[in-house]
Scaffold this motif. Structure first.
Motif, PDB file in Angstrom:
ATOM      1  N   UNK A   1      -5.369   0.166   4.360  1.00 41.82           N
ATOM      2  CA  UNK A   1      -4.725  -1.119   4.073  1.00 41.82           C
ATOM      3  C   UNK A   1      -3.235  -0.900   3.830  1.00 41.82           C
ATOM      4  N   UNK A   2      -2.424  -1.726   4.473  1.00 38.90           N
ATOM      5  CA  UNK A   2      -0.963  -1.649   4.368  1.00 38.90           C
ATOM      6  C   UNK A   2      -0.437  -2.940   3.751  1.00 38.90           C
ATOM      7  N   UNK A   3       0.424  -2.805   2.769  1.00 42.73           N
ATOM      8  CA  UNK A   3       1.135  -3.956   2.236  1.00 42.73           C
ATOM      9  C   UNK A   3       2.541  -3.982   2.804  1.00 42.73           C
ATOM     10  N   UNK A   4       2.957  -5.090   3.413  1.00 42.14           N
ATOM     11  CA  UNK A   4       4.255  -5.159   4.097  1.00 42.14           C
ATOM     12  C   UNK A   4       5.108  -6.268   3.482  1.00 42.14           C
ATOM     13  N   UNK A   5       6.223  -5.879   2.869  1.00 42.44           N
ATOM     14  CA  UNK A   5       7.217  -6.830   2.359  1.00 42.44           C
ATOM     15  C   UNK A   5       8.309  -6.947   3.417  1.00 42.44           C
TER      16      UNK A   5
ATOM     17  N   UNK B   1       4.905  -0.899   3.419  1.00 35.91           N
ATOM     18  CA  UNK B   1       5.914  -0.966   4.484  1.00 35.91           C
ATOM     19  C   UNK B   1       6.987  -1.970   4.079  1.00 35.91           C
ATOM     20  N   UNK B   2       8.242  -1.654   4.411  1.00 37.40           N
ATOM     21  CA  UNK B   2       9.358  -2.495   3.999  1.00 37.40           C
ATOM     22  C   UNK B   2      10.315  -2.737   5.155  1.00 37.40           C
ATOM     23  N   UNK B   3      10.595  -3.996   5.462  1.00 36.31           N
ATOM     24  CA  UNK B   3      11.742  -4.364   6.291  1.00 36.31           C
ATOM     25  C   UNK B   3      12.579  -5.324   5.453  1.00 36.31           C
ATOM     26  N   UNK B   4      13.347  -4.704   4.555  1.00 34.61           N
ATOM     27  CA  UNK B   4      14.168  -5.405   3.570  1.00 34.61           C
ATOM     28  C   UNK B   4      15.473  -4.636   3.413  1.00 34.61           C
ATOM     29  N   UNK B   5      16.272  -5.005   2.421  1.00 31.37           N
ATOM     30  CA  UNK B   5      17.525  -4.328   2.131  1.00 31.37           C
ATOM     31  C   UNK B   5      17.328  -3.327   0.985  1.00 31.37           C
ATOM     32  N   UNK B   6      18.315  -2.470   0.732  1.00 33.38           N
ATOM     33  CA  UNK B   6      18.165  -1.468  -0.331  1.00 33.38           C
ATOM     34  C   UNK B   6      17.840  -2.046  -1.705  1.00 33.38           C
TER      35      UNK B   6
END
Length: 413
Positions: free
Chosen positions: A187-191, A244-249
């Motif tokens: 299971x992957x949690x993606x923000x 998993x993250x596709x966000x800013x620092x």
């Protein structure tokens, strides 16, 4: 502001490999028309070329959510063009404007600069590139975005500098599977940010999930959201095996702190530009260094020490990030485009666009992943580097050199 080439031409020899065009045209007139030019004959010009000076536009972020990245990319653009010319003849000036990562501001600033530039060396942010797409197409502008959304590949003349976010994060998953950090059925949690950046990254996660039977817990946020505690609580309850993250620092830092506080001891997979070296001086440093893996379109300074030395000499007060490699890489690709246009005797906007369209198999000496070409709707590259944060200049080291993961081709377009 305009940044002018002032230094002598000490080429970035050990850092980037310029395409050998053999072009040595000497422009003799000022402004539009044609300039006499050696073996290639006359070089036609129209907008953004005055005598032997070419002006390129830069719409960057110096005050918004990606300010640290924007500053390093822009500094690197300037450093490159202080040391390089087009066809050994034309100096390059940069007209640099700060959008603050606000699309309407970017549109207004472009309106003020467009009559004086030949092309766009940099436009930062998927939302701003998207907002300007109709104008760039109408004005025949070649543009290199500091953004990697798949939608940007559909804009004529826009050259994404590496793999799209979907391909990039898919390559990251490939690495995680191979290293035993993730398994089928996990299971992957993606923000992810709302908008092109986040949506394209999520698309990569979804594509891999379909192939490998992953369960995905999605959490969309706004770029202004800074506290990730509730999202991490949601992931903890779902028993995720990876975040998993596709966000800013800023959001990465908050997520890492929350993961430590809540005892969520799982790896983090980030897609550029999720990381900034300044995070290693903050409360999230230990978690980030231990558990963050970044799929990246650029290498790191451990592979390019000469570039680090040059940047530190040029900007001694700066803390260099991997944005420096992005800036140098996109500048080198622009140089290859402009050299090709010059060799073709056509430095008009149409001539530059034609040269851009014909560019294939772009090599930047491993600063940027290999670029196969700029085909509408397709990821320009299938490859990514894998980096890990560390207490080194730039904040990261190379775990794996540029590679094509097993999922890349199927989702690249």
């Amino acid at each position: 502001m305009k940044l002018k080439r002032t230094g002598s031409a000490a080429v970035l020899a050990a850092v980037v490999v310029t395409a050998a065009t053999g072009c040595s045209n000497k422009a003799e007139d000022s402004g539009g028309g044609a300039a006499a030019g050696g073996d290639a004959g006359e070089v036609a010009t129209d907008v953004g070329v005055e005598g032997t000076t070419i002006t390129l536009g830069v719409l960057t972020d110096l005050t918004g959510v990606f300010a640290a990245l924007g500053k390093d990319i822009t500094n690197a653009n300037q450093m490159f063009w202080e040391e390089n010319q087009v066809c050994d003849t034309y100096d390059v000036e940069l007209d640099v404007q700060d959008t603050g990562y606000v699309p309407q501001q970017g549109v207004q600033l472009y309106s003020g600069m467009k009559d004086g530039i030949l092309a766009m060396q940099q436009t930062i942010g998927s939302p701003i590139n998207t907002a300007l797409a109709p104008e760039y197409e109408a004005d025949q502008i070649v543009n290199f975005p500091s953004a990697w959304a798949q939608t940007l590949t559909e804009i004529p003349g826009t050259g994404v500098v590496g793999a799209t976010y979907a391909v990039e994060i898919a390559n990251g998953y490939d690495y995680m599977f191979r290293e035993g950090l993730l398994a089928e059925g996990d299971t992957v949690g993606h923000i992810y940010f709302e908008g092109e950046y986040g949506a394209n990254g999520l698309a990569g996660t979804q594509a891999v999930a379909e192939e490998r039977g992953l369960e995905v817990v999605e959490a969309q946020i706004k770029s202004t959201d800074q506290d990730m505690s509730s999202q991490i609580t949601q992931f903890q309850a779902a028993g995720v095996d990876l975040v998993a993250l596709t966000v800013a620092p800023t959001q990465l830092a908050s997520a890492a702190v929350a993961m430590e506080a809540q005892g969520l001891d799982v790896p983090i997979l980030g897609s550029n530009p999720v990381f900034a070296p300044g995070l290693l001086a903050g409360p999230s440093a230990a978690k980030i260094k231990a558990d963050l893996y970044v799929a990246s379109p650029v290498s790191a300074f451990d592979a390019h020490p000469e570039l680090l030395e040059q940047y530190q000499t040029a900007y001694p007060d700066a803390t260099p990030s991997l944005g420096v490699l992005v800036g140098v890489g996109m500048s080198e690709i622009m140089k290859q485009v402009l050299d090709s246009a010059c060799e073709n005797g056509d430095l008009t906007r149409q001539g530059v666009l034609d040269a851009f369209t014909g560019l294939e198999d772009v090599d930047t000496n491993d600063v940027v992943v290999p670029i196969r070409g700029f085909e509408a709707g397709a990821s320009p590259s299938l490859e990514s580097f894998i980096l890990q944060p560390a207490d080194v200049p730039g904040g990261a080291t190379v775990l794996e050199e540029a590679f094509e993961g097993e999922f890349a081709a199927a989702i690249a377009g």
